[in-house]
Design a protein around this motif. Structure first.
Motif, PDB file in Angstrom:
ATOM      1  N   ILE A  66       0.850  -1.190   0.000  1.00  0.00           N
ATOM      2  CA  ILE A  66       0.000   0.000   0.000  1.00  0.00           C
ATOM      3  C   ILE A  66       0.888   1.242   0.000  1.00  0.00           C
ATOM      4  O   ILE A  66       1.790   1.373   0.807  1.00  0.00           O
TER       5      ILE A  66
ATOM      6  N   GLU B  21      -4.628   0.352 -15.092  1.00  0.00           N
ATOM      7  CA  GLU B  21      -4.177  -0.955 -14.645  1.00  0.00           C
ATOM      8  C   GLU B  21      -4.436  -2.014 -15.702  1.00  0.00           C
ATOM      9  O   GLU B  21      -3.516  -2.586 -16.264  1.00  0.00           O
TER      10      GLU B  21
ATOM     11  N   LYS C 123       0.195   1.105 -14.399  1.00  0.00           N
ATOM     12  CA  LYS C 123       0.792  -0.137 -13.905  1.00  0.00           C
ATOM     13  C   LYS C 123       1.369  -0.970 -15.043  1.00  0.00           C
ATOM     14  O   LYS C 123       1.882  -2.057 -14.817  1.00  0.00           O
TER      15      LYS C 123
ATOM     16  N   LYS D  73       0.920  -4.856  -8.265  1.00  0.00           N
ATOM     17  CA  LYS D  73       0.312  -5.191  -6.979  1.00  0.00           C
ATOM     18  C   LYS D  73       0.222  -4.008  -6.024  1.00  0.00           C
ATOM     19  O   LYS D  73      -0.333  -4.125  -4.946  1.00  0.00           O
ATOM     20  N   GLU D  74       0.775  -2.871  -6.414  1.00  0.00           N
ATOM     21  CA  GLU D  74       0.763  -1.710  -5.527  1.00  0.00           C
ATOM     22  C   GLU D  74      -0.650  -1.125  -5.432  1.00  0.00           C
ATOM     23  O   GLU D  74      -1.309  -0.873  -6.434  1.00  0.00           O
ATOM     24  N   TRP D  75      -1.108  -0.918  -4.216  1.00  0.00           N
ATOM     25  CA  TRP D  75      -2.403  -0.295  -3.952  1.00  0.00           C
ATOM     26  C   TRP D  75      -2.122   1.154  -3.597  1.00  0.00           C
ATOM     27  O   TRP D  75      -1.402   1.444  -2.651  1.00  0.00           O
TER      28      TRP D  75
ATOM     29  N   ASP E 161     -10.818  -1.908   1.525  1.00  0.00           N
ATOM     30  CA  ASP E 161     -10.821  -1.688   0.072  1.00  0.00           C
ATOM     31  C   ASP E 161      -9.747  -2.544  -0.596  1.00  0.00           C
ATOM     32  O   ASP E 161      -9.979  -3.156  -1.638  1.00  0.00           O
ATOM     33  N   PHE E 162      -8.564  -2.576   0.008  1.00  0.00           N
ATOM     34  CA  PHE E 162      -7.441  -3.366  -0.497  1.00  0.00           C
ATOM     35  C   PHE E 162      -7.814  -4.847  -0.544  1.00  0.00           C
ATOM     36  O   PHE E 162      -7.616  -5.523  -1.561  1.00  0.00           O
TER      37      PHE E 162
ATOM     38  N   TYR F 181     -10.578  -5.536  -3.225  1.00  0.00           N
ATOM     39  CA  TYR F 181      -9.987  -5.441  -4.560  1.00  0.00           C
ATOM     40  C   TYR F 181      -9.260  -6.746  -4.921  1.00  0.00           C
ATOM     41  O   TYR F 181      -9.436  -7.297  -5.986  1.00  0.00           O
ATOM     42  N   HIS F 182      -8.428  -7.219  -4.010  1.00  0.00           N
ATOM     43  CA  HIS F 182      -7.656  -8.435  -4.281  1.00  0.00           C
ATOM     44  C   HIS F 182      -8.521  -9.687  -4.297  1.00  0.00           C
ATOM     45  O   HIS F 182      -8.226 -10.627  -5.033  1.00  0.00           O
TER      46      HIS F 182
END
Length: 129
Positions: free
Chosen positions: A2, A67, A89, A104-106, A120-121, A124-125
């Motif tokens: 993150i 993305e 990305k 993979k960066e949030w 949220d993270f 999303y994943h």
């Protein structure tokens, strides 16, 4: 992973985009909802161009993150449009970016609710597998 994007970094990014666009003529600026709206408003003020409700010929189209390309690709065929995202990305092709980030960066933007970051993270994943 993150990462937190600050208002100061946002302001510098707006300056960078504005400098690249200052000699171009646009029919308006469109911010892709929701992520591109803050950027569109800031650039509208900086470049003194109108916000528009939908992309039109020769418009500046902006978003927060590129993305998968699904969102921005829907506007790819707008004649004469120029595209900018804050974070890409993947290596930019027909769009422009200010920052490159890892897949993979949030990224947490300053206008987002920081209390919801972890949920949220995780959501999303979960959706992306």
């Amino acid at each position: 992973m993150i990462s937190y994007f600050t208002w100061s970094e946002f302001d510098k990014s707006v300056e960078q985009i504005a400098n690249k666009c200052k000699f171009l003529e646009f029919s308006g600026i469109y911010g892709v909802p929701r992520g591109g709206l803050c950027l569109a408003v800031a650039l509208s003020h900086k470049l003194k161009i109108d916000l528009i409700p939908k992309p039109i010929k020769n418009s500046l189209i902006v978003d927060d993150v590129y993305e998968t390309g699904i969102t921005l690709n829907t506007f790819k065929d707008v004649e004469g449009a120029k595209f900018f995202v804050l974070f890409s990305k993947v290596e930019p092709g027909w769009w422009n970016t200010v920052h490159m980030s890892e897949k993979k960066e949030w990224i947490v933007f300053p206008w987002e609710n920081s209390k919801n970051v972890q949920s949220d993270f995780n959501e999303y994943h979960k959706k992306r597998g």
